[in-house]
Design a protein around this motif. Structure first.
Motif, short mmCIF file in Angstrom:
data_model
loop_
_atom_site.label_atom_id
_atom_site.label_comp_id
_atom_site.label_asym_id
_atom_site.label_seq_id
_atom_site.Cartn_x
_atom_site.Cartn_y
_atom_site.Cartn_z
N VAL A 217 0.89 -1.15 0.00
CA VAL A 217 0.00 0.00 0.00
C VAL A 217 0.93 1.20 0.00
N GLN A 218 1.18 1.76 -1.17
CA GLN A 218 2.16 2.83 -1.36
C GLN A 218 3.52 2.39 -0.80
N LEU A 219 4.01 3.00 0.29
CA LEU A 219 5.35 2.64 0.76
C LEU A 219 5.36 1.35 1.56
N ASP B 229 4.08 -12.67 -0.39
CA ASP B 229 3.77 -13.96 -1.03
C ASP B 229 2.44 -13.86 -1.76
N PHE B 230 2.19 -12.69 -2.32
CA PHE B 230 0.89 -12.47 -2.95
C PHE B 230 0.84 -13.15 -4.31
N GLN B 231 -0.24 -13.88 -4.57
CA GLN B 231 -0.33 -14.62 -5.83
C GLN B 231 -1.04 -13.76 -6.88
N ARG B 232 -0.35 -13.59 -8.01
CA ARG B 232 -0.93 -12.79 -9.09
C ARG B 232 -1.19 -13.60 -10.35
N VAL B 233 -0.59 -14.80 -10.41
CA VAL B 233 -0.76 -15.63 -11.60
C VAL B 233 -1.68 -16.77 -11.21
N PHE B 234 -2.78 -16.91 -11.93
CA PHE B 234 -3.78 -17.91 -11.56
C PHE B 234 -4.00 -18.88 -12.69
N ALA C 59 -5.41 -5.01 -5.60
CA ALA C 59 -5.45 -6.41 -5.16
C ALA C 59 -6.87 -6.96 -5.02
N THR C 60 -7.79 -6.11 -4.55
CA THR C 60 -9.14 -6.62 -4.37
C THR C 60 -9.78 -6.95 -5.73
N ASP C 61 -9.48 -6.10 -6.72
CA ASP C 61 -10.00 -6.36 -8.07
C ASP C 61 -9.33 -7.59 -8.67
N VAL C 62 -8.04 -7.79 -8.38
CA VAL C 62 -7.32 -8.98 -8.86
C VAL C 62 -8.05 -10.23 -8.38
N PRO D 60 -14.53 1.06 -13.69
CA PRO D 60 -13.78 -0.15 -14.05
C PRO D 60 -13.14 -0.90 -12.88
N TYR D 61 -12.75 -2.14 -13.18
CA TYR D 61 -11.84 -2.89 -12.33
C TYR D 61 -10.46 -2.30 -12.56
N PHE D 62 -9.72 -2.00 -11.51
CA PHE D 62 -8.39 -1.40 -11.67
C PHE D 62 -7.34 -2.48 -11.79
N CYS D 63 -7.39 -3.17 -12.95
CA CYS D 63 -6.58 -4.36 -13.13
C CYS D 63 -6.10 -4.40 -14.55
N GLN D 64 -4.87 -4.90 -14.75
CA GLN D 64 -4.42 -5.11 -16.13
C GLN D 64 -4.08 -6.58 -16.30
N PRO D 65 -4.89 -7.32 -17.05
CA PRO D 65 -4.60 -8.75 -17.14
C PRO D 65 -3.56 -9.07 -18.22
#
Lengths: 185, 221
Positions: A17-19, A25-30, A44-47, A89-94
């Motif tokens: 969250v900013q700084l 260990d956040f998962q971004r690839v599903f 992250a919530t949109d992800v 929009p969802y603030f996400c770039q897939p």
């Protein structure tokens, strides 16, 4: 990134969250199915919400059609889902990567309202996207074998996120061939 | 869209790179001058030779850059007259920093990379921000393509950490021709993805024999 009859998809592991770093260990690839993966960068919530909605739609598709979705079809689905929210929009770039008909690698990326961009070599998204463009452009070669592709993607990811203070805390690379899936943290 | 009437800067684009070697220094910049989505000229040099072993490459607002280069060249000439020798690269580095900080509250919109040989003949590169904060490094890049190029230089030329003891040299062990090839490669990649970088690449190599200049064609789109 596309290789010879294979593809690689990679992400960093930081959630911040900013700084402040909140998780390393956040998962971004599903996984959507064995030969289709989606990486989501941004809020992250949109992800997580988008991932849950997409898995839901794919499972329904599997029940109705009794087969897995093709990557091109899935990309259109993601695009439609994002455009539904055009004015909020969802603030996400897939980043979508999969093996299609005849195990032909397919990759594409989208902006947050669903504008598809197909590419033959590589696609990038996230806060370090400019650095990733430079690194991938320099390091990419067509028709790389899985081992070389893995090395290239790891080096490009590492070099780029090291120059971005909002990305880092480890990387996760997945290389998918028609016969096996190789994951490395 | 409300337009402020007092925005006096514009960004003319372009990218600069410098790499320091054991006994050479490579300074390179593209030659495209743009305003918005237009190209003003394909043949504009961003490199200024300040002394026989010292070269400055700047990207940003060309109006400020021209003024800055003129200012520094004049100061170097004064130094020559007063001290009967040309300015060394580290001395010019300090002068540039002070010149930039002098205009701390109305800055030069110039992103600079200074390259040359120090008094021992070793390559040195100094990298600046717009108000004069500087650091001696082994390599650097500034400009619109810098975020694309920097990770590649990190990967190929990674400097040892300045926190290590004994202090290790930041210059790269690569040979002169390898460094020039690396510069050509990174500019080719940056040209693909950055709209403000392209047309031609000007490479200046400084070693104890003197200064050599080379021009390479880049994509014009």
């Amino acid at each position: 990134m596309v290789g010879k009859n294979c593809f690689a998809i990679a992400s960093d592991r930081r959630l911040g969250v900013q700084l402040q770093t909140v998780a390393t260990d956040f998962q971004r690839v599903f996984k959507i199915h064995d030969k289709l993966y989606i990486g989501l960068s941004g809020l992250a919530t949109d992800v997580q919400t988008l991932y849950q909605r997409l898995v839901f739609r794919h499972k329904l598709y599997q029940l109705r059609e009794e087969r897995d979705m093709k990557p091109q079809t899935f990309a259109s689905l993601v695009s439609a889902l994002l455009y539904e929210k055009r004015f909020g929009p969802y603030f996400c770039q897939p980043v979508i990567a999969g093996l299609g008909e005849d195990n032909e690698p397919f990759i594409c990326t989208m902006d947050c309202i669903g504008a598809k961009e197909l590419a033959k070599d590589f696609v990038v998204s996230g806060t370090a996207s400019e650095s990733l463009y430079g690194a991938c452009e320099s390091m990419y070669k067509p028709n790389m074998e899985p081992e070389e592709l893995f090395e290239t993607v790891s080096q490009a990811l590492q070099a780029s996120v090291d120059r971005d203070c909002l990305s880092g805390w480890g990387g996760y690379v997945l290389v998918v061939t028609p016969t096996e899936i190789q994951e490395r943290g | 869209m409300s337009r402020r009437g007092d925005w006096v800067y514009e960004n003319n684009g372009g990218t600069c790179v410098a790499i320091a070697g054991a006994d050479y220094c490579v300074v390179a910049a593209d030659t495209r001058l743009s305003v918005g989505y237009n190209i003003l000229t394909r043949d504009h040099s961003k490199i200024c030779e300040l002394a026989d072993k010292c070269v400055l490459a700047s990207s940003g607002f060309q109006g400020d850059i021209k003024a800055l280069h003129k200012n520094l060249a004049a100061r170097e000439l004064l130094y020559q007259h007063q001290h009967n020798k040309r300015m060394s690269c580290p001395a010019m580095a300090q002068l540039l920093s002070n010149t930039l900080y002098y205009k701390r509250f109305f800055p030069y919109y110039a992103f600079n990379v200074l390259g040359g040989l120090d008094s021992e003949g070793k390559g040195c590169v100094f990298t600046y921000d717009a108000v004069g904060s500087y650091e001696r490094t082994g390599y650097s890049t500034q400009g619109t393509g810098s975020s694309l190029i920097m990770p590649v230089l990190d990967n190929q030329l990674k400097s040892p950490s300045p926190l290590l003891l004994p202090a290790k040299d930041a210059v790269t062990p690569l040979s002169e021709s390898e460094a020039v090839d690396l510069v050509k490669d990174v500019f080719a990649s940056a040209t693909e993805r950055d709209i403000y970088t392209g047309d031609k690449l000007e490479i200046v190599v400084i070693n104890k024999a003197g200064m050599k200049r080379e021009y390479i064609d880049l994509r014009k789109d």
